[in-house]
Design an enzyme around this catalytic site. Structure first.
Site, PDB file in Angstrom:
ATOM      1  N   HIS A  31     -11.639   1.186   0.423  1.00 45.87           N
ATOM      2  CA  HIS A  31     -11.163   1.184  -0.967  1.00 45.87           C
ATOM      3  C   HIS A  31     -11.901   0.104  -1.765  1.00 45.87           C
ATOM      4  O   HIS A  31     -11.933  -1.062  -1.368  1.00 45.87           O
ATOM      5  CB  HIS A  31      -9.659   0.908  -0.955  1.00 45.87           C
ATOM      6  N   MET A  35     -13.091  -3.888 -11.244  1.00 46.39           N
ATOM      7  CA  MET A  35     -12.300  -4.464 -12.346  1.00 46.39           C
ATOM      8  C   MET A  35     -13.255  -5.076 -13.365  1.00 46.39           C
ATOM      9  O   MET A  35     -14.222  -5.748 -12.980  1.00 46.39           O
ATOM     10  CB  MET A  35     -11.372  -5.559 -11.820  1.00 46.39           C
ATOM     11  N   MET A  64     -10.630   0.117 -12.415  1.00 41.35           N
ATOM     12  CA  MET A  64      -9.667  -0.533 -13.311  1.00 41.35           C
ATOM     13  C   MET A  64     -10.465  -1.089 -14.474  1.00 41.35           C
ATOM     14  O   MET A  64     -10.689  -2.296 -14.596  1.00 41.35           O
ATOM     15  CB  MET A  64      -8.897  -1.626 -12.544  1.00 41.35           C
ATOM     16  N   MET A 131       0.217   3.243  -8.149  1.00 44.39           N
ATOM     17  CA  MET A 131       0.156   1.778  -8.004  1.00 44.39           C
ATOM     18  C   MET A 131       1.560   1.254  -7.706  1.00 44.39           C
ATOM     19  O   MET A 131       2.502   1.497  -8.464  1.00 44.39           O
ATOM     20  CB  MET A 131      -0.375   1.125  -9.282  1.00 44.39           C
TER      21      MET A 131
HETATM   22  C1  DX5 Z   1      -4.804  -4.208  -6.936  1.00 43.58           C
HETATM   23  C2  DX5 Z   1      -5.777  -3.390  -6.149  1.00 43.58           C
HETATM   24  C3  DX5 Z   1      -5.423  -3.210  -4.731  1.00 43.58           C
HETATM   25  C4  DX5 Z   1      -5.379  -4.469  -3.904  1.00 43.58           C
HETATM   26  C5  DX5 Z   1      -4.293  -4.303  -2.872  1.00 43.58           C
HETATM   27  O1  DX5 Z   1      -5.125  -4.106  -8.278  1.00 43.58           O
HETATM   28  O2  DX5 Z   1      -5.913  -2.116  -6.735  1.00 43.58           O
HETATM   29  O3  DX5 Z   1      -6.310  -2.272  -4.113  1.00 43.58           O
HETATM   30  O4  DX5 Z   1      -6.581  -4.756  -3.251  1.00 43.58           O
HETATM   31  O5  DX5 Z   1      -4.118  -5.502  -2.226  1.00 43.58           O
HETATM   32  P1  DX5 Z   1      -2.899  -5.792  -1.237  1.00 43.58           P
HETATM   33  O6  DX5 Z   1      -2.982  -4.782  -0.153  1.00 43.58           O
HETATM   34  O7  DX5 Z   1      -3.189  -7.172  -0.775  1.00 43.58           O
HETATM   35  O8  DX5 Z   1      -1.650  -5.677  -2.062  1.00 43.58           O
HETATM   36 ZN    ZN Z   2      -7.035  -0.503  -5.672  1.00 46.64          ZN
END
Ligand code: DX5
Ligand code: ZN
Length: 208
Positions: A31, A35, A64, A131
């Site tokens: 993944h 950002m 994002m 999310m």
């Molecule tokens: C947050 C990201 C996630 C993040 C998840 O904005 O989209 O992919 O990396 O991290 P954990 O698993 O640490 O919550």
């Molecule tokens: Zn993510």
């Protein structure tokens, strides 16, 4: 359950080692959190970084960013799935894009967005990313409101024969992954839970 480790939590100073460690596990996906510092307060990497990655996994790119449809073509050559945020574009523009898309495309919704906003778009989607934290940072706590959204998406999928995969992202650990699986989720993203451990395969096994 498909497991998609989020590299946001990896050690960026030891990238070749992280690539090796992940490639030695049986996780299916990787993944990639893009950002831009505008859609979310944090800034990470873009396609120039993704194209050099050596993971031998399905590339699951999570944009994002603001105005994703004007930039999405940069990511498509280096991704198996590209997911952008419903909140970042007008619905008409999303629908037009989905009807003509040439690759696997996902849509994501933030915790405060109702899942029903996706109703007209679901037939065209390859992935829906729920999310379970506010996007922007790793290491946050799972929000249980994601579970009802997952259940709804699974019901709609089965009732209508839709083909999208249901994915969840944020605060995933052994306990929250179990709740998501019971709700009908098919792909879990996990950053902290995998990369902040000393045995990636064991953590991945715990999520399945
Ligand atoms: C947050 C990201 C996630 C993040 C998840 O904005 O989209 O992919 O990396 O991290 P954990 O698993 O640490 O919550
Ligand atoms: Zn993510």
């Amino acid at each position: 359950m498909i497991i998609s480790p989020s590299i946001l939590a990896m050690d960026f100073n030891n990238q070749p080692l992280e690539e090796l460690r992940i490639n030695q596990t049986d996780c299916e996906w990787i993944h990639l959190d893009v950002m831009d510092g505008l859609f979310v307060p944090n800034k990470t990497f873009d396609e120039s970084f993704i194209k050099k990655l050596q993971f031998k996994k399905v590339f699951d790119t999570h944009l994002m960013i603001t105005n994703p449809l004007s930039q999405i073509d940069k990511y498509i050559p280096y991704s198996d799935y590209v997911t952008f945020h419903y909140e970042a574009e007008k619905e008409d523009a999303i629908l037009a894009y989905l009807k003509n898309k040439k690759t696997r495309i996902g849509l994501s919704i933030k915790p405060n967005t109702k899942v029903e906003v996706l109703d007209n778009l679901l037939p065209y989607l390859d992935l829906v990313l729920v999310m379970s934290v506010e996007p922007g940072f790793g290491g946050q706590s799972f929000m249980e409101s994601a579970l009802d959204k997952i259940k709804y998406l699974r019901e709609q999928k089965e009732k209508n024969g839709y083909h999208y995969l249901i994915e969840v992202d944020g605060g995933i650990n052994q306990a929250t992954a179990k709740l998501c699986k019971e709700a009908g989720c098919e792909v879990v993203v996990a950053g902290t839970y995998i990369f902040k451990s000393d045995n990636y395969q064991k953590q991945i096994d715990n999520l399945r």
